[in-house]
Design an enzyme around this catalytic site. Structure first.
Site, short mmCIF file in Angstrom:
data_model
loop_
_atom_site.label_atom_id
_atom_site.label_comp_id
_atom_site.label_asym_id
_atom_site.label_seq_id
_atom_site.Cartn_x
_atom_site.Cartn_y
_atom_site.Cartn_z
CB ALA A 59 -0.92 -0.01 1.21
CD GLU A 61 5.94 0.06 -1.67
OE1 GLU A 61 5.11 -0.85 -1.43
OE2 GLU A 61 6.68 0.53 -0.79
CB ILE A 85 -4.51 -7.32 7.92
CG1 ILE A 85 -5.46 -7.55 6.73
CG2 ILE A 85 -5.05 -7.99 9.18
CD1 ILE A 85 -5.66 -9.02 6.38
CB THR A 89 4.89 -3.48 15.00
OG1 THR A 89 4.63 -3.35 13.58
CG2 THR A 89 5.65 -4.76 15.29
CG HIS A 91 4.99 -1.25 9.34
ND1 HIS A 91 4.85 -2.10 8.27
CD2 HIS A 91 5.65 -0.17 8.86
CE1 HIS A 91 5.39 -1.56 7.20
NE2 HIS A 91 5.90 -0.39 7.54
NE ARG A 129 -15.17 -3.22 6.46
CZ ARG A 129 -15.82 -4.03 7.28
NH1 ARG A 129 -15.71 -5.36 7.12
NH2 ARG A 129 -16.58 -3.55 8.24
N1 LIG Z 1 1.74 -4.84 6.17
C1 LIG Z 1 1.23 -4.48 4.94
C2 LIG Z 1 2.00 -3.83 3.99
N2 LIG Z 1 3.29 -3.53 4.27
C3 LIG Z 1 4.26 -3.24 3.23
C4 LIG Z 1 4.28 -1.78 2.84
O1 LIG Z 1 3.09 -1.38 2.16
C5 LIG Z 1 5.46 -1.49 1.89
O2 LIG Z 1 5.30 -2.30 0.72
C6 LIG Z 1 6.78 -1.82 2.55
O3 LIG Z 1 6.88 -1.11 3.76
C7 LIG Z 1 7.96 -1.45 1.63
O4 LIG Z 1 7.93 -0.09 1.34
N3 LIG Z 1 1.47 -3.49 2.80
C8 LIG Z 1 0.16 -3.78 2.49
O5 LIG Z 1 -0.31 -3.45 1.39
N4 LIG Z 1 -0.61 -4.42 3.41
C9 LIG Z 1 -0.13 -4.78 4.63
O6 LIG Z 1 -0.89 -5.38 5.46
C1 LIG Z 2 0.24 -3.61 8.44
C2 LIG Z 2 1.58 -4.17 8.59
O1 LIG Z 2 2.59 -3.56 8.28
C3 LIG Z 2 1.65 -5.48 9.27
O2 LIG Z 2 1.25 -6.49 8.38
C4 LIG Z 2 3.04 -5.77 9.77
O3 LIG Z 2 2.88 -6.74 10.75
P1 LIG Z 2 3.65 -6.54 12.13
O4 LIG Z 2 3.15 -5.23 12.74
O5 LIG Z 2 3.25 -7.74 12.98
O6 LIG Z 2 5.12 -6.49 11.81
#
Ligand SMILES: Nc1c(NC[C@H](O)[C@H](O)[C@H](O)CO)[nH]c(=O)[nH]c1=O
Ligand SMILES: CC(=O)[C@@H](O)COP(=O)(O)O
Length: 166
Positions: A59, A61, A85, A89, A91, A129
Site C-alpha cells: 500500500a 507504493e 491488516i 507493531t 507499522h 469488504r
Molecule cells: N503490512 C502491509 C503492507 N506492508 C508493506 C508496505 O506497504 C510497503 O510495501 C513496505 O513497507 C515497503 O515499502 N502493505 C500492504 O499493502 N498491506 C499490509 O498489510
Molecule cells: C500492516 C503491517 O505492516 C503489518 O502487516 C506488519 O505486521 P507486524 O506489525 O506484525 O510487523
C-alpha cells in the site's frame, strides 16, 4: 455495516468521450486484491471505461505509482486498491496513514483517485469488504474515480475559452 451493504448510492456518471482508468493494486493479500480488482473492473465496465491494471508491492507504493503515472498524462483517473491488516507493531498505522494521506495529497493536486485500500483489523473484515457481492469497496473506489473524472471534465469544458478566473 452489514456484510452485503454498500453505501455507494450515487448513479454512475455517463461519459460522451472514452475514459481510461489506471488501477494500482498492492496484492499483499492476493485473494483480497483480486476481489477488489474484480469489483473495480465491473464498475468501470458499467461506465464503458477502459482499465489498465498495474501491481506494486504494498500500500505504501500505491501513491508513488500514481504520481509516476500522472506524469505520463495517459490516464483520466486512478483506482488505488490494497489491503492493510493490523499486525503486532505500529507499522499498520504508518502504512494506513501514509498511503491514505499521500493519495489525498495527489487528489488535492488534481489527480482523480478513488481509494479502495482496505485498512482492517482482521482477514474476515477484509473479505466482506473486498467481495464484489458484499461491500464491494473496489467497485466503490472505481465509482469515486469516475465521478471525479466526470467533474473534472464538466468544469474543464465550462472554463474553456475563458482566459480568467470568473
Ligand atoms: N503490512 C502491509 C503492507 N506492508 C508493506 C508496505 O506497504 C510497503 O510495501 C513496505 O513497507 C515497503 O515499502 N502493505 C500492504 O499493502 N498491506 C499490509 O498489510
Ligand atoms: C500492516 C503491517 O505492516 C503489518 O502487516 C506488519 O505486521 P507486524 O506489525 O506484525 O510487523
Amino acid at each position: 455495516m452489514a456484510a452485503n451493504e454498500t453505501h455507494y448510492t450515487l448513479a454512475l456518471p455517463v461519459f460522451d468521450k472514452p475514459v481510461k482508468l489506471l488501477v494500482v493494486v498492492a496484492p499483499y493479500y492476493k485473494d483480497i486484491a483480486d476481489n477488489l480488482v474484480a469489483g473495480a473492473r465491473a464498475t468501470a465496465a458499467a461506465c464503458g471505461a477502459e482499465v489498465e491494471v498495474i501491481e506494486v508491492p504494498g500500500a505504501l507504493e500505491v501513491p508513488t505509482a500514481i504520481a509516476l503515472a500522472e506524469r505520463q498524462a495517459k490516464f483520466d483517473g486512478y483506482v488505488a486498491l490494497g489491503c492493510v491488516i493490523r499486525g503486532e507493531t505500529t507499522h499498520y498505522d504508518t502504512v494506513c496513514n501514509d498511503s491514505s494521506r499521500a493519495i489525498s495529497l495527489l487528489g488535492l493536486q488534481g489527480a482523480c483517485i478513488g481509494n479502495g485500500i482496505l485498512t482492517v483489523e482482521n482477514r474476515a473484515q477484509a473479505e466482506v469488504r473486498a467481495d464484489p457481492a458484499g461491500q464491494n469497496k473496489g467497485g466503490g473506489a472505481a465509482a469515486a474515480a469516475l465521478h471525479l473524472v466526470a467533474l473534472s471534465r464538466k468544469w474543464a469544458t465550462q472554463t474553456k475559452g475563458i482566459g480568467f478566473r470568473a
